[in-house]
Design a protein around this motif. Structure first.
Motif, mmCIF file in Angstrom:
data_model
loop_
_atom_site.group_PDB
_atom_site.id
_atom_site.type_symbol
_atom_site.label_atom_id
_atom_site.label_comp_id
_atom_site.label_asym_id
_atom_site.label_seq_id
_atom_site.Cartn_x
_atom_site.Cartn_y
_atom_site.Cartn_z
ATOM 1 N N TYR A 293 0.835 -1.212 0.000
ATOM 2 C CA TYR A 293 0.000 0.000 0.000
ATOM 3 C C TYR A 293 0.860 1.247 0.000
ATOM 4 C CZ TYR A 293 -2.810 -3.757 2.003
ATOM 5 O OH TYR A 293 -3.400 -4.972 2.246
ATOM 6 N N PRO A 294 1.657 1.468 -1.026
ATOM 7 C CA PRO A 294 2.550 2.633 -1.035
ATOM 8 C C PRO A 294 1.785 3.957 -1.027
ATOM 9 C CG PRO A 294 2.460 1.600 -3.205
ATOM 10 C CD PRO A 294 1.741 0.682 -2.273
ATOM 11 N N GLY A 295 2.300 4.895 -0.224
ATOM 12 C CA GLY A 295 1.705 6.229 -0.208
ATOM 13 C C GLY A 295 0.258 6.247 0.233
ATOM 14 N N ALA A 296 -0.448 7.261 -0.239
ATOM 15 C CA ALA A 296 -1.888 7.387 0.038
ATOM 16 C C ALA A 296 -2.612 6.483 -0.953
ATOM 17 C CB ALA A 296 -2.315 8.838 -0.099
ATOM 18 N N PHE A 297 -2.653 5.208 -0.637
ATOM 19 C CA PHE A 297 -2.938 4.154 -1.612
ATOM 20 C C PHE A 297 -4.362 4.178 -2.161
ATOM 21 C CE2 PHE A 297 -3.955 -0.267 -2.804
ATOM 22 C CZ PHE A 297 -2.948 -0.496 -3.723
ATOM 23 N N TYR A 298 -5.343 4.341 -1.297
ATOM 24 C CA TYR A 298 -6.745 4.273 -1.738
ATOM 25 C C TYR A 298 -7.249 5.682 -2.057
ATOM 26 C CZ TYR A 298 -6.852 -0.605 -0.342
ATOM 27 O OH TYR A 298 -6.587 -1.961 -0.249
ATOM 28 N N PRO A 299 -7.556 5.963 -3.310
ATOM 29 C CA PRO A 299 -7.921 7.333 -3.692
ATOM 30 C C PRO A 299 -9.210 7.832 -3.056
ATOM 31 C CG PRO A 299 -8.265 5.795 -5.526
ATOM 32 C CD PRO A 299 -7.522 5.046 -4.475
ATOM 33 N N GLN A 300 -10.064 6.914 -2.645
ATOM 34 C CA GLN A 300 -11.332 7.331 -2.039
ATOM 35 C C GLN A 300 -11.185 7.701 -0.571
ATOM 36 O OE1 GLN A 300 -10.455 4.228 -2.728
ATOM 37 N NE2 GLN A 300 -11.494 2.705 -1.463
ATOM 38 N N ILE A 301 -10.018 7.424 0.006
ATOM 39 C CA ILE A 301 -9.756 7.768 1.406
ATOM 40 C C ILE A 301 -8.906 9.032 1.468
ATOM 41 C CG2 ILE A 301 -8.581 7.033 3.529
ATOM 42 C CD1 ILE A 301 -9.243 4.162 2.822
ATOM 43 N N SER A 302 -9.266 9.920 2.365
ATOM 44 C CA SER A 302 -8.465 11.114 2.600
ATOM 45 C C SER A 302 -7.390 10.790 3.637
ATOM 46 C CB SER A 302 -9.357 12.254 3.108
ATOM 47 O OG SER A 302 -8.582 13.376 3.447
ATOM 48 N N TYR A 303 -6.135 10.802 3.207
ATOM 49 C CA TYR A 303 -5.011 10.520 4.099
ATOM 50 C C TYR A 303 -4.427 11.845 4.613
ATOM 51 C CZ TYR A 303 -4.680 5.690 2.223
ATOM 52 O OH TYR A 303 -4.922 4.379 1.841
ATOM 53 N N VAL A 304 -4.307 11.966 5.919
ATOM 54 C CA VAL A 304 -3.702 13.152 6.529
ATOM 55 C C VAL A 304 -2.611 12.661 7.477
ATOM 56 C CG1 VAL A 304 -4.080 15.232 7.891
ATOM 57 C CG2 VAL A 304 -5.901 14.373 6.391
ATOM 58 N N CYS A 305 -1.371 13.012 7.187
ATOM 59 C CA CYS A 305 -0.233 12.534 7.974
ATOM 60 C C CYS A 305 0.404 13.710 8.712
ATOM 61 C CB CYS A 305 0.799 11.860 7.069
ATOM 62 S SG CYS A 305 0.160 10.409 6.202
#
Length: 233
Positions: free
Chosen positions: A142-154
């Motif tokens: 799962y590299p990076g913000a893998f799932y486009p439908q999920i908002s990833y905030v790091c």
């Protein structure tokens, strides 16, 4: 109405340390629950072993939260190791690398039920031999913000510069085994470069330390919350 929030604690930490954060989020209008971990729940995972004991409790908590609030999705907050464990849970690849579970148990593949994943001081990479196997599973699949439908905030903290001197040795050693460079900025445990993911909304917050038990500000301090809660749905 805001989606409910599930908080996954950091490594070797129990849910009680997150009660102030839970209450602060509730006061902001977010129905919030912390995965009810006790410190001893982490013991079977020590030494780079499987995270299945944690994933089982996380899955149970998420399902109970969805049912209680009659919701189809949650916002998931993972602190420290809780962030990369959350990425295992979200992902669809069977987490069978330790040989302690069969694919039919299905304690993963939760991405349809997660709207936002916020990671707080999470080391998304590691060179440390005990954690590398688990983190490599996440990084490769799962590299990076893998799932486009999920908002990833790091979210990373910038409070301690690692150095080989009194007061900075812990940070130096932690940064060194995480990213290979001890002389860098981070939250005292996780270096900034390890806390961010390609494709995510990456934040660096000045003065923030790693743990809810750290002196001064940490990611869940009331003064800090507005900087990342604005990304919650």
């Amino acid at each position: 109405m805001s989606l409910p929030i599930v908080i996954l604690p950091g490594y070797l930490e129990g849910a009680t340390a997150y009660i102030p954060l839970e209450k602060s989020l509730q006061a902001l209008g977010f129905p919030t629950v912390t995965v009810p971990l006790r410190k001893r729940d982490w013991l079977p995972t020590v030494g780079g072993r499987s995270m299945m004991p944690i994933l089982r409790i996380l899955d149970r908590t998420v399902k109970q939260t969805l049912k209680q609030h009659r919701a189809s999705q949650i916002n998931l907050i993972g602190h420290s190791a809780g962030g990369w464990i959350s990425r295992i849970y979200i992902g669809e690849k069977p987490y069978t690398i330790h040989g302690d579970i069969v694919e039919s148990e299905q304690l993963w593949g939760a991405h349809p039920h997660v709207a936002t994943l916020i990671t707080l001081g999470t080391p998304h990479i590691s060179l440390e031999r005990w954690t590398k196997r688990n983190l490599d599973f996440v990084k490769v699949n799962y590299p990076g913000a893998f799932y486009p439908q999920i908002s990833y905030v790091c979210v990373a903290g910038k409070s301690i510069f690692g150095a080989r001197k009194k007061g900075s040795w812990l940070a130096y050693n932690s940064y060194q085994i995480t990213c290979g460079n001890g002389e860098t900025w981070g939250d005292g445990i996780t270096p900034i470069e390890a806390a961010h993911l390609e494709g995510a909304e990456n934040l660096t917050i000045e003065g923030v330390r790693h743990s809810p038990k750290s002196p001064g500000l940490w990611y869940g301090s009331p003064e800090i919350l507005p900087l990342w809660t604005k990304y919650l749905i």
